[in-house]
Scaffold this active site. Sequence first.
Site, PDB file in Angstrom:
ATOM      1  N   SER A 128      21.741  38.836-122.404  1.00 54.14           N
ATOM      2  CA  SER A 128      22.733  37.790-122.190  1.00 54.14           C
ATOM      3  C   SER A 128      22.773  37.348-120.735  1.00 54.14           C
ATOM      4  O   SER A 128      23.507  36.411-120.397  1.00 54.14           O
ATOM      5  CB  SER A 128      24.122  38.291-122.603  1.00 54.14           C
ATOM      6  OG  SER A 128      24.468  39.438-121.837  1.00 54.14           O
ATOM      7  N   HIS A 149      19.419  35.107-127.952  1.00 56.22           N
ATOM      8  CA  HIS A 149      20.637  35.851-127.652  1.00 56.22           C
ATOM      9  C   HIS A 149      21.664  35.727-128.767  1.00 56.22           C
ATOM     10  O   HIS A 149      22.265  34.671-128.971  1.00 56.22           O
ATOM     11  CB  HIS A 149      21.236  35.358-126.330  1.00 56.22           C
ATOM     12  CG  HIS A 149      22.541  35.992-125.989  1.00 56.22           C
ATOM     13  ND1 HIS A 149      23.625  35.265-125.531  1.00 56.22           N
ATOM     14  CD2 HIS A 149      22.953  37.280-126.069  1.00 56.22           C
ATOM     15  CE1 HIS A 149      24.635  36.085-125.339  1.00 56.22           C
ATOM     16  NE2 HIS A 149      24.263  37.307-125.661  1.00 56.22           N
TER      17      HIS A 149
END
Length: 296
Positions: A128, A149
């Site tokens: 992230s 992600h």
Amino acid sequence: MSSPDPSRPQIQRILVVGAGAMGSQIAMVFALAGHDVTLQDVIESGLTRAGAQLADRMGAAVAKGRMSQACAEEALGRLSFSTDLDQAASTADFVIEAATEKLEIKQQIFAALDRAVPAHAILATNSSTYGSSKVASVTSRPERVCNVHFFNPALVMKCVEVVRHPQTSQETIDVVMELVRTIGKQPVLLNQEVPGFVANRLMGVLRDEALNLYSSGVASIEDIDAAAKTALGHPMGPFELMDLVGLDVNCMIAQATYEETGDPADLPHPIMQKMYESGRLGRKSGMGWYNYETTR
């Protein structure tokens, strides 16, 4: 409906590296979508725990009428578990790494994956904070590397951020975007790497303002969360969300963002850092901004 492009790599076998909460749920998402999935981790007990937790989740979904027993059993049957990275990678079409958010560990994993996977395989990181250029640099296939992600909890959250780096090929992006759609998620494409991507940058602004309001004595934790839910329509308030994600994870993301930008404003908020250092990590520790001990 158009037919699949025969020249485009077809994704059948999935490898997920890292059997923590994110990795295990990502593996289950792919298995539920019909893929054969291997969940790999260096710790055998972590794989055992992940398998038990996923079985419990599927059992709960069946009990609530969200899926049939047959569907749950079929999905669980598509999952396999391994501590052998080379063997697990040898037949993978698509790999997603969901290891701890430490760059040196991720680079070691990607270097090993690059040697072990087939030539056509795409390598993705669930990071992230780190753009995939940081791990693509240790491979011989930077054009087949990107961020994919997922958000926590991956079984529930629809958004998946797909982030290209300067060398990511358009074919890779096309394949990954299509793959994300086929597993029932909504891909969000970023055409350049920025620290925190889209969602975490938006969430970080809200989180830091909530912390400022609380630490300044403007409003209580409970009232700030109530405002976010009842005025802004958020499913949970910023403090509830921090507790769900974990204060340790929030601090790690902020620290990693600071290391990328060098901007002191990106450092973990002092009050959040103090909570983390005291061991109040949120739901996972039983105490965070709220007390969860009574619900255990």
